[in-house]
Design a protein around this motif. Structure first.
Motif, PDB file in Angstrom:
ATOM      1  N   THR A 285       0.832  -1.211   0.000  1.00 10.37           N
ATOM      2  CA  THR A 285       0.000   0.000   0.000  1.00 10.37           C
ATOM      3  C   THR A 285       0.867   1.262   0.000  1.00 10.37           C
TER       4      THR A 285
ATOM      5  N   ASP B 136      -4.421  -2.248   4.557  1.00 13.82           N
ATOM      6  CA  ASP B 136      -4.706  -3.114   5.703  1.00 13.82           C
ATOM      7  C   ASP B 136      -4.822  -2.345   7.015  1.00 13.82           C
TER       8      ASP B 136
ATOM      9  N   GLY C 290      -1.951 -13.158  -5.138  1.00 17.93           N
ATOM     10  CA  GLY C 290      -2.762 -13.153  -6.356  1.00 17.93           C
ATOM     11  C   GLY C 290      -3.406 -11.790  -6.549  1.00 17.93           C
TER      12      GLY C 290
ATOM     13  N   ALA D 266      -4.898  -7.280  -0.941  1.00 20.84           N
ATOM     14  CA  ALA D 266      -3.942  -6.337  -1.532  1.00 20.84           C
ATOM     15  C   ALA D 266      -4.584  -5.591  -2.703  1.00 20.84           C
TER      16      ALA D 266
ATOM     17  N   GLU E  82       9.470   3.948   7.279  1.00 22.01           N
ATOM     18  CA  GLU E  82       9.332   2.490   7.393  1.00 22.01           C
ATOM     19  C   GLU E  82      10.116   2.022   8.616  1.00 22.01           C
TER      20      GLU E  82
ATOM     21  N   LEU F  87       6.916   4.304  13.947  1.00 19.75           N
ATOM     22  CA  LEU F  87       6.015   5.339  14.473  1.00 19.75           C
ATOM     23  C   LEU F  87       5.435   4.935  15.826  1.00 19.75           C
TER      24      LEU F  87
ATOM     25  N   ARG G  43       5.729 -11.925  -3.839  1.00 18.91           N
ATOM     26  CA  ARG G  43       5.610 -10.596  -3.224  1.00 18.91           C
ATOM     27  C   ARG G  43       6.908  -9.797  -3.308  1.00 18.91           C
TER      28      ARG G  43
END
Ligand code: FAD
Length: 442
Positions: free
Chosen positions: A16, A332, A48, A345, A35, A142, A120
């Motif tokens: 995302t 998500d 998929g 996804a 990140e 975070l 992935r």
């Protein structure tokens, strides 16, 4: 492309966060990705993508779509091009490598794209070069965001575990199922401190009482068990309280195996902070006792050490809103789902397409919360439908919802999948933009 007069923070660099970054970059929105990990990374498993996700990628950015296409694997056989899954009886003792002996119970044929899947990590590797240099900071976990509840135009402050802070005009929470931004959002919506555990617990994912073994099996081993046809194309193996999916990835060099187990037992770690636990191939074989030689044979080809992945989701704790002020959750973080539609996804990428298109029209940072309101109105119903429908789908595959009424199961699954596949995303975005225009005029 004129640069927008605001800078946003993207928390989380998964599918995302990266898709959003790429899409905002294309629309002149500057951003920094924060990140927690030391580098971008994805797990070694397949994912998929349905036709709706592929169409959403095109709206996001042509480069994103091209990157996916470079690593995507579809059903190998021409006759299976538009097939999502052949659905087979996983308990049958008939050999899958003699197709006429083991006919599908039904075939899920739905959209022009059949079954498209990729590894992935390979997809992530395609996305990273599309980011502008220096747009990501790593090791930034975070902890909180301050200023969310203030109305003025002051920047929001992000506070990280390493004691550093950063500022941005908006925060886009793409931090996945274990989202910290979700806790911040729920605290802000309830006007409580974000350490108020009773409130924050209501925003946590809960265990769906399903877990999964995942394996990547060399295609040569898969063919030895399933034969050519059932290895080169996507199969869904049904059974009581268990089911498995198999589909090719890595351009047909590898078979992705996902084996689901329903259990009344609680997940040992009790919360979503530890989603994986070590397990062995023997555990998986034991859990699939009663299945036939096809599924058991494949499990036997998996690596001796296999993780067990808990399936948590937000079905019991749907968010009342995806945003508050200039904090907005995407993917998500907003709507973590179990994976039984194979579309989590894909929904994240649809979110990104809608949000990026809305943000691409903005002229000032004061308009950001209004765009987030339009995003929420456009997306929340569909995203939360997926979470609930995904749970139902697993119960259909595992003969829990309608027993062995295969015609009924086929009809219901087809209707649910059609809702996912057939979205007219261009129309949906046009409506969201009209809604934004209306809200801006108020
Ligand atoms: P994530 O991938 O979880 O990424 C979140 C990122 O945020 C991570 O990089 C993380 O390190 C970072 N982060 C987290 N917390 C912080 C913090 N506090 N500060 C900074 N960074 C942080 N979907 C499909 O469409 N098709 C499928 O076939 C499919 N199969 C699935 C199979 C399984 C078993 C599961 C569990 C899911 C499956 N899904 C599938 C769903 C899909 O995996 C998710 O929807 C998707 O990966 C979510 O991406 P995301 O970027 O929103 O979250």
């Amino acid at each position: 492309m004129t640069a927008k007069p605001f800078h946003v923070a993207i928390v989380g660099g998964g599918i995302t966060g990266l898709a959003l970054a790429i899409s905002l970059h294309k629309r002149g929105v500057s951003f920094t990705i924060y990140e927690q990990a030391a580098a971008f990374g994805e797990i070694g498993a397949g994912v998929g993508m349905h036709a709706n996700a592929v169409r959403a990628m095109k709206i996001c950015d042509e480069g994103l779509l091209a990157g996916f296409e470079r690593v995507a694997t579809r059903n190998a056989w021409a006759s299976k091009k538009d097939v999502w899954f052949d659905v087979l009886d996983g308990t049958s003792t008939e050999p899958a490598n003699i197709p006429e002996k083991l006919a599908p119970l039904f075939i899920l044929t739905g959209h022009e794209d059949g079954h498209a899947a990729c590894h992935r990590a390979r997809f992530l590797e395609e996305m990273v070069p599309l980011l502008p240099a220096g747009s990501a900071q790593f090791g930034k976990r975070l902890v909180s965001v301050t200023g969310v509840e203030e109305d003025g135009g002051n920047p929001l402050t992000l506070v990280f575990e390493d004691g550093t802070t950063a500022q941005a005009d908006a925060v886009l929470g793409c931090d996945g199922i274990k989202s910290r931004t979700r806790a911040v959002l729920v605290a802000a919506l309830n006007k409580v401190d974000n350490k108020d555990n009773a409130i924050i617990d209501k925003a946590k994912p809960t265990y769906s009482h399903k877990f999964v073994y995942r394996g990547l099996i060399p295609m040569v081993d898969a063919v030895a068990v399933l034969g050519e046809e059932r290895s080169a194309n996507a199969m869904l193996w049904m059974g009581p309280d268990r089911h498995a999916l198999t589909f090719p990835v890595n351009h047909g060099q590898t078979l992705n195996l996902v084996a689901f187990v329903t259990t009344p037992e609680p997940w040992p770690s009790q919360d979503a902070q530890q989603l994986t636990l070590p397990a062995t191939r023997d555990d998986a074989l034991r859990d699939f006792a009663g299945f036939g030689p096809n599924v058991l044979g494949l499990l036997g080809k998996a690596a001796p050490q296999m993780d067990r992945w808990a399936l948590f989701d937000l079905a019991e704790h749907p968010l009342p809103q995806f945003y508050k002020g200039r904090l907005c959750l995407v993917g998500d973080a907003a709507h973590a789902s179990t994976p039984h539609h194979g579309a989590g996804a894909g929904m994240c990428i649809e979110d990104v397409a809608v949000l990026a298109e809305l943000m691409g029209t903005l002229k000032s940072k004061e308009e950001l919360p209004i765009a987030f309101a339009a995003f929420d109105a456009s997306r929340r119903g569909r995203d939360q439908w997926l979470v609930a429908s995904s749970r139902r789908s697993a119960d259909l595959y595992e003969w829990r919802a309608r027993g062995r009424d295969f015609a009924g199961i086929a009809d219901e699954v087809r209707a649910r999948q059609a809702y996912i596949w057939n979205i007219d995303l261009d129309k949906s975005i046009a409506r969201a933009k009209e809604d934004l225009t209306r809200r801006l005029a108020l």
